[in-house]
Design a protein around this motif. Structure first.
Motif, PDB file in Angstrom:
ATOM      1  N   HIS A  18      16.231 -20.732 -11.329  1.00 46.16           N
ATOM      2  CA  HIS A  18      15.859 -21.639 -10.247  1.00 46.16           C
ATOM      3  C   HIS A  18      15.002 -20.939  -9.189  1.00 46.16           C
ATOM      4  CE1 HIS A  18      16.151 -24.917  -7.432  1.00 46.16           C
ATOM      5  NE2 HIS A  18      16.612 -24.089  -6.526  1.00 46.16           N
ATOM      6  N   PHE A  19      15.165 -19.650  -9.007  1.00 48.17           N
ATOM      7  CA  PHE A  19      14.476 -18.919  -7.955  1.00 48.17           C
ATOM      8  C   PHE A  19      13.149 -18.305  -8.402  1.00 48.17           C
ATOM      9  CE2 PHE A  19      18.899 -18.924  -6.583  1.00 48.17           C
ATOM     10  CZ  PHE A  19      18.732 -19.482  -5.332  1.00 48.17           C
ATOM     11  N   LEU A  20      12.725 -18.563  -9.611  1.00 48.62           N
ATOM     12  CA  LEU A  20      11.456 -18.045 -10.103  1.00 48.62           C
ATOM     13  C   LEU A  20      10.325 -18.879  -9.528  1.00 48.62           C
ATOM     14  CD1 LEU A  20       9.898 -16.140 -11.953  1.00 48.62           C
ATOM     15  CD2 LEU A  20      10.185 -17.832 -13.764  1.00 48.62           C
ATOM     16  N   VAL A  21       9.508 -18.271  -8.671  1.00 43.47           N
ATOM     17  CA  VAL A  21       8.414 -18.976  -8.010  1.00 43.47           C
ATOM     18  C   VAL A  21       7.131 -18.161  -8.185  1.00 43.47           C
ATOM     19  CG1 VAL A  21       7.525 -19.817  -5.806  1.00 43.47           C
ATOM     20  CG2 VAL A  21       9.961 -19.946  -6.291  1.00 43.47           C
ATOM     21  N   ILE A  22       6.061 -18.826  -8.564  1.00 45.69           N
ATOM     22  CA  ILE A  22       4.767 -18.160  -8.680  1.00 45.69           C
ATOM     23  C   ILE A  22       3.939 -18.570  -7.474  1.00 45.69           C
ATOM     24  CG2 ILE A  22       2.666 -17.976 -10.036  1.00 45.69           C
ATOM     25  CD1 ILE A  22       4.404 -18.583 -12.505  1.00 45.69           C
ATOM     26  N   VAL A  23       3.525 -17.592  -6.687  1.00 39.50           N
ATOM     27  CA  VAL A  23       2.757 -17.855  -5.479  1.00 39.50           C
ATOM     28  C   VAL A  23       1.288 -17.566  -5.757  1.00 39.50           C
ATOM     29  CG1 VAL A  23       2.431 -17.235  -3.064  1.00 39.50           C
ATOM     30  CG2 VAL A  23       4.724 -17.272  -4.035  1.00 39.50           C
ATOM     31  N   GLN A  24       0.443 -18.555  -5.507  1.00 46.55           N
ATOM     32  CA  GLN A  24      -0.980 -18.376  -5.692  1.00 46.55           C
ATOM     33  C   GLN A  24      -1.619 -18.078  -4.344  1.00 46.55           C
ATOM     34  OE1 GLN A  24      -2.281 -22.020  -7.454  1.00 46.55           O
ATOM     35  NE2 GLN A  24      -1.664 -21.405  -9.492  1.00 46.55           N
ATOM     36  N   SER A  25      -2.732 -17.375  -4.367  1.00 46.41           N
ATOM     37  CA  SER A  25      -3.451 -17.126  -3.123  1.00 46.41           C
ATOM     38  C   SER A  25      -4.405 -18.280  -2.857  1.00 46.41           C
ATOM     39  CB  SER A  25      -4.203 -15.803  -3.195  1.00 46.41           C
ATOM     40  OG  SER A  25      -5.155 -15.845  -4.239  1.00 46.41           O
ATOM     41  N   CYS A  26      -4.767 -18.459  -1.600  1.00 44.56           N
ATOM     42  CA  CYS A  26      -5.730 -19.496  -1.206  1.00 44.56           C
ATOM     43  C   CYS A  26      -7.104 -18.861  -1.065  1.00 44.56           C
ATOM     44  CB  CYS A  26      -5.334 -20.099   0.142  1.00 44.56           C
ATOM     45  SG  CYS A  26      -3.807 -21.060   0.107  1.00 44.56           S
ATOM     46  N   VAL A  27      -8.132 -19.602  -1.408  1.00 48.48           N
ATOM     47  CA  VAL A  27      -9.494 -19.103  -1.200  1.00 48.48           C
ATOM     48  C   VAL A  27      -9.766 -19.070   0.299  1.00 48.48           C
ATOM     49  CG1 VAL A  27     -10.340 -19.965  -3.415  1.00 48.48           C
ATOM     50  CG2 VAL A  27     -10.525 -21.393  -1.398  1.00 48.48           C
ATOM     51  N   THR A  28     -10.718 -18.267   0.707  1.00 47.01           N
ATOM     52  CA  THR A  28     -11.073 -18.197   2.119  1.00 47.01           C
ATOM     53  C   THR A  28     -11.560 -19.570   2.572  1.00 47.01           C
ATOM     54  OG1 THR A  28     -11.705 -15.886   1.879  1.00 47.01           O
ATOM     55  CG2 THR A  28     -12.542 -17.034   3.813  1.00 47.01           C
ATOM     56  N   LYS A  44      -7.978 -11.904   1.257  1.00 48.58           N
ATOM     57  CA  LYS A  44      -7.093 -12.821   0.527  1.00 48.58           C
ATOM     58  C   LYS A  44      -6.125 -13.461   1.507  1.00 48.58           C
ATOM     59  CE  LYS A  44      -7.145 -11.318  -4.121  1.00 48.58           C
ATOM     60  NZ  LYS A  44      -6.815 -12.039  -5.277  1.00 48.58           N
ATOM     61  N   TYR A  45      -5.786 -14.702   1.209  1.00 45.64           N
ATOM     62  CA  TYR A  45      -4.803 -15.430   1.997  1.00 45.64           C
ATOM     63  C   TYR A  45      -3.666 -15.836   1.072  1.00 45.64           C
ATOM     64  CZ  TYR A  45      -8.331 -15.796   5.638  1.00 45.64           C
ATOM     65  OH  TYR A  45      -9.256 -15.512   6.600  1.00 45.64           O
TER      66      TYR A  45
END
Length: 90
Positions: A18-28, A44-45
């Motif tokens: 349940h705690f597996l989360v993939i975080v993506q970065s945001c473009v500038t 990177k943001y």
């Protein structure tokens, strides 16, 4: 008794997945014409990073003053626009 232990093992495994989360970065984010970022732009943001905007002198901000990088890699708000005051001399 072996059956009960097996069910508990599955329950623990599901709880950790349940705690597996993939975080993506945001473009500038885009910078508005006649405006700038309130802080130095980053290369990177990431999730929860906030970008603030301000307009050049003589221009007013239209839209949101801040935007936040969301967990799926998009921004909470579009970049604002900076509009100038039109002076008509007759």
């Amino acid at each position: 008794m072996l059956f009960v232990i097996y069910i508990l093992a599955i329950s623990v495994t599901v709880r950790y997945l349940h705690f597996l989360v993939i975080v993506q970065s945001c473009v500038t984010p885009s910078k508005p014409m006649h405006g700038k970022f309130k802080s130095e732009p980053r290369s990177k943001y990431y999730f929860e990073n906030i970008v603030g905007y301000q307009c050049d002198s003589g221009h007013s901000l239209r839209g949101h003053e801040r935007t936040k990088c969301l967990i799926h890699g998009n921004w909470s708000h579009a970049a604002p626009t900076c509009t100038g005051t039109l002076i008509v001399i007759v």
